[in-house]
Design a protein around this motif. Structure first.
Motif, PDB file in Angstrom:
ATOM      1  N   GLY A  94      33.504  27.804  10.518  1.00  0.00           N
ATOM      2  CA  GLY A  94      33.238  28.418   9.230  1.00  0.00           C
ATOM      3  C   GLY A  94      32.155  29.476   9.240  1.00  0.00           C
ATOM      4  O   GLY A  94      31.366  29.594   8.289  1.00  0.00           O
ATOM      5  N   GLN A  95      32.119  30.296  10.292  1.00  0.00           N
ATOM      6  CA  GLN A  95      31.063  31.293  10.430  1.00  0.00           C
ATOM      7  C   GLN A  95      31.526  32.724  10.146  1.00  0.00           C
ATOM      8  O   GLN A  95      30.736  33.664  10.265  1.00  0.00           O
ATOM      9  N   VAL A  96      32.751  32.899   9.746  1.00  0.00           N
ATOM     10  CA  VAL A  96      33.305  34.254   9.586  1.00  0.00           C
ATOM     11  C   VAL A  96      32.511  35.061   8.553  1.00  0.00           C
ATOM     12  O   VAL A  96      32.240  36.240   8.752  1.00  0.00           O
ATOM     13  N   ASP A  97      32.128  34.430   7.464  1.00  0.00           N
ATOM     14  CA  ASP A  97      31.453  35.153   6.378  1.00  0.00           C
ATOM     15  C   ASP A  97      29.966  34.830   6.291  1.00  0.00           C
ATOM     16  O   ASP A  97      29.337  35.054   5.252  1.00  0.00           O
ATOM     17  N   LYS A  98      29.391  34.322   7.355  1.00  0.00           N
ATOM     18  CA  LYS A  98      27.972  33.968   7.351  1.00  0.00           C
ATOM     19  C   LYS A  98      27.186  34.815   8.351  1.00  0.00           C
ATOM     20  O   LYS A  98      27.760  35.381   9.281  1.00  0.00           O
ATOM     21  N   LEU A  99      25.875  34.878   8.157  1.00  0.00           N
ATOM     22  CA  LEU A  99      24.982  35.427   9.171  1.00  0.00           C
ATOM     23  C   LEU A  99      24.652  34.271  10.114  1.00  0.00           C
ATOM     24  O   LEU A  99      23.912  33.352   9.754  1.00  0.00           O
ATOM     25  N   THR A 100      25.211  34.306  11.318  1.00  0.00           N
ATOM     26  CA  THR A 100      25.063  33.195  12.261  1.00  0.00           C
ATOM     27  C   THR A 100      23.898  33.457  13.197  1.00  0.00           C
ATOM     28  O   THR A 100      23.869  34.455  13.915  1.00  0.00           O
ATOM     29  N   VAL A 101      22.946  32.533  13.206  1.00  0.00           N
ATOM     30  CA  VAL A 101      21.763  32.613  14.058  1.00  0.00           C
ATOM     31  C   VAL A 101      21.904  31.524  15.112  1.00  0.00           C
ATOM     32  O   VAL A 101      21.973  30.334  14.778  1.00  0.00           O
ATOM     33  N   MET A 102      21.960  31.909  16.381  1.00  0.00           N
ATOM     34  CA  MET A 102      22.336  30.941  17.416  1.00  0.00           C
ATOM     35  C   MET A 102      21.295  30.815  18.525  1.00  0.00           C
ATOM     36  O   MET A 102      20.754  31.808  19.007  1.00  0.00           O
ATOM     37  N   TYR A 103      21.039  29.559  18.893  1.00  0.00           N
ATOM     38  CA  TYR A 103      20.327  29.267  20.145  1.00  0.00           C
ATOM     39  C   TYR A 103      21.339  28.604  21.065  1.00  0.00           C
ATOM     40  O   TYR A 103      21.858  27.525  20.756  1.00  0.00           O
ATOM     41  N   SER A 104      21.619  29.225  22.187  1.00  0.00           N
ATOM     42  CA  SER A 104      22.619  28.704  23.118  1.00  0.00           C
ATOM     43  C   SER A 104      21.988  28.565  24.497  1.00  0.00           C
ATOM     44  O   SER A 104      21.523  29.541  25.081  1.00  0.00           O
ATOM     45  N   GLY A 105      21.963  27.334  25.020  1.00  0.00           N
ATOM     46  CA  GLY A 105      21.406  27.135  26.350  1.00  0.00           C
ATOM     47  C   GLY A 105      20.616  25.847  26.456  1.00  0.00           C
ATOM     48  O   GLY A 105      20.731  24.945  25.618  1.00  0.00           O
ATOM     49  N   ASN A 106      19.797  25.774  27.488  1.00  0.00           N
ATOM     50  CA  ASN A 106      18.993  24.586  27.738  1.00  0.00           C
ATOM     51  C   ASN A 106      17.916  24.436  26.671  1.00  0.00           C
ATOM     52  O   ASN A 106      17.192  25.376  26.368  1.00  0.00           O
ATOM     53  N   MET A 107      17.825  23.266  26.084  1.00  0.00           N
ATOM     54  CA  MET A 107      16.804  22.983  25.079  1.00  0.00           C
ATOM     55  C   MET A 107      15.671  22.218  25.751  1.00  0.00           C
ATOM     56  O   MET A 107      15.475  21.022  25.524  1.00  0.00           O
ATOM     57  N   GLY A 108      14.939  22.922  26.604  1.00  0.00           N
ATOM     58  CA  GLY A 108      13.898  22.296  27.413  1.00  0.00           C
ATOM     59  C   GLY A 108      12.574  22.181  26.692  1.00  0.00           C
ATOM     60  O   GLY A 108      12.378  22.730  25.594  1.00  0.00           O
ATOM     61  N   LEU A 109      11.645  21.489  27.324  1.00  0.00           N
ATOM     62  CA  LEU A 109      10.328  21.269  26.732  1.00  0.00           C
ATOM     63  C   LEU A 109       9.553  22.578  26.576  1.00  0.00           C
ATOM     64  O   LEU A 109       8.660  22.667  25.740  1.00  0.00           O
ATOM     65  N   GLY A 110       9.898  23.572  27.362  1.00  0.00           N
ATOM     66  CA  GLY A 110       9.195  24.849  27.288  1.00  0.00           C
ATOM     67  C   GLY A 110       9.762  25.817  26.276  1.00  0.00           C
ATOM     68  O   GLY A 110       9.301  26.954  26.192  1.00  0.00           O
TER      69      GLY A 110
END
Length: 284
Positions: A94-110
């Motif tokens: 459901g992202q077609v009509d939204k401003l999509t803000v994405m974090y993609s990748g390792n969610m590490g402690l740093g």
């Protein structure tokens, strides 16, 4: 040939608190210097990293005579902009009509995931702005807990997606979040940024120190720079971009252009082939 992706033992001394005077650190640096100065060429991912390495050995003793920079590359043929209306991943979530803000990748402690979540909490009353977190790591649970505790309907949390979906997931983002610890600014480069740029996605770099990514953003106008703990600034940028599609579209074009110029596989291979030619010519 030696390719340095992360500079050790510096990562340990800056992030893990290992003292510079520790015997293992001294031994490690001695072995590094020995290996680097006996190499035909030492390569790394950016100018800031090259400057850090140059203080640790004499690049003039290598056959190449200097440290060579090869930016992290992305396959700009496989990863490219895809209109959301034609993107099955964007449609599914459901992202077609939204401003999509994405974090993609390792969610590490740093990674400063907390600042991203703080922005999501502040923006939960604006339905047109949606956050997506895709990946895994120690802070995956932090995201899950925050969604549950704050009852966030504007955040989607997903595990790693199948590899064949990567071009679609990256192209779903209108803005990609990239976090870099200040201590790591001259020691590493998040390669995920170049994949996002290949998808024509501007990057928002969360880091208070100058780094290769901050230089690229400033030079190519492919995103924004934000300091740690600056959730309010993130919110202001996102609200502004949600109202100015014309500006965001221009920055998306800049992002794709930056990827093709700096981080495409073809450009990286040109540099590698030049180095190969120099080595063969030397031995002939």
């Amino acid at each position: 040939s030696v390719m340095v992706h992360d500079i050790y033992p510096d990562v340990l001394t800056r992030l893990a608190g290992v003292p510079e005077q520790h015997p293992i650190v001294h031994l490690w640096r001695w072995l590094n210097r020995l290996a680097y100065e006996r190499a035909e060429v030492v390569m790394t991912l950016g100018e800031h990293m090259a400057a850090t390495l140059a203080k640790q050995f004499n690049p003039a003793r290598t056959l190449a005579g200097a440290i060579k920079v090869i930016y992290p590359w992305a396959d700009t043929e496989a990863i490219r902009p895809i209109p959301k209306a034609e993107n099955p991943f964007a449609q599914q979530y459901g992202q077609v009509d939204k401003l999509t803000v994405m974090y993609s990748g390792n969610m590490g402690l740093g990674h400063d995931i907390e600042t991203m979540l703080a922005a999501a909490v502040q923006l939960q009353s604006i339905p047109d702005i949606h956050f997506m977190f895709i990946g895994a790591g120690p802070k995956w649970q932090v995201v899950a807990d925050t969604i549950r505790e704050q009852k966030l309907s504007n955040v989607t949390l997903l595990p790693w997606q199948p590899e064949h979906m990567l071009p679609y997931t990256l192209a779903t983002a209108d803005i990609a979040l990239v976090s870099l610890e200040p201590e790591m600014a001259s020691l590493a480069i998040p390669s995920k940024a170049f994949s996002s740029l290949a998808a024509g996605t501007p990057i928002m770099v969360i880091c208070s120190e100058k780094s290769e990514l901050t230089d690229i953003v400033m030079r190519t106008n492919c995103g924004w720079l934000v300091s740690e703990n600056s959730a309010e600034k993130i919110c202001n940028i996102l609200i502004s971009m949600s109202k100015r599609n014309d500006i965001l579209d221009k920055i998306k074009i800049n992002s794709r252009n930056a990827s093709e110029k700096l981080g495409s596989r073809n450009n990286s291979m040109i540099i590698v082939n030049i180095l190969k030619y120099l080595m063969v010519s030397y031995y002939l």
